[in-house]
Scaffold this motif. Sequence first.
Motif: not given
Length: 323
Positions: A99, A179, A213, A291
């Motif tokens: 991330v 997410l 995030l 991601l």
Amino acid sequence: MELRIEASPQTEPRQNIESSRRQNIDFEERGIYGPSRLDDREKKSLQLSRASSVVTFGQLGKIGDVPLRSRASSHFLAEIDTKRTDLILIVCGFVSGLVDGLAFNAWGSFASMQTGNTVFVALGVSGQPRYPAFLWAKSLIAIMVFIVGNIFFINASRLLGPLRRSTLIASFALQTAALLAATLLVHTGVVAPKLEDPVAPIEWIQVIPLSLLAFQAAGQIVSSRILAFDEIPTVVLTTLLCDLLVDGKLYVRPWGANPKRNRRIAAFLALFLGAMTAGGLVKVSGMSSALWLAAGLKGSVTLVWFFWREKRDGEVENEAGGT
């Protein structure tokens, strides 16, 4: 609709009552006899026998459902055994690397490591750096969302019971949802799936995935504290490296003699490899691929909590981080 099941006689007195007094009862019900020839005890026995022989379909369903509901409730409200949950936190460290590697490379700010964002905000006070413009604003938003996320996950965990299976499932499901939302924004092109041009005007739409995030990162670090593995913060390495090097048993052998040292090394490598993987995936297949991988890993952790061993009475927890 009722299902009537004639109960089989259970005892000899009841059998005698059913066989020898049936005609008298029928006559009595029709008013042929005056007072009943059965005494009160026999009447009560017959009434109970008849009442107990009537079972409805709804009642049958309820009888079957009670044990299943009870087991499910017990399963989800039970506290999990924290032994080996350090492995889950190491996976979360890899997710943090993915991330933050993506967020900094694409949008110039961090989602998890708020030390870096704090430096950017501080530099923004003096108008630096000139490019990208308003970098400090994005970093400030990420910090604020991270703080709000910590407050939310801390209080929700306290309210629901921090080590309950249902609490951990809900926490990680929410992190996974955040997410996935960020992933879909990038994958569908709502947020441009390309690296930010430092000299171009800021794209404020980037704040949305960055905030999502940062929010999930807050839930992740709260989980590491709930599970009592302070040596695996999952989102930062500065104190981890210091604690590793200051450990008086750093070089002790055999390998299993110092579990805290082992966890710190594993957490460091996980975050490093996660960031390296994010860079490679962005270069080869685009931003959304990193991601998707992060969301998949976090979703897998959520599913693992469904089957994780529950804590047994009398068991000692992870010795403040050392099972």
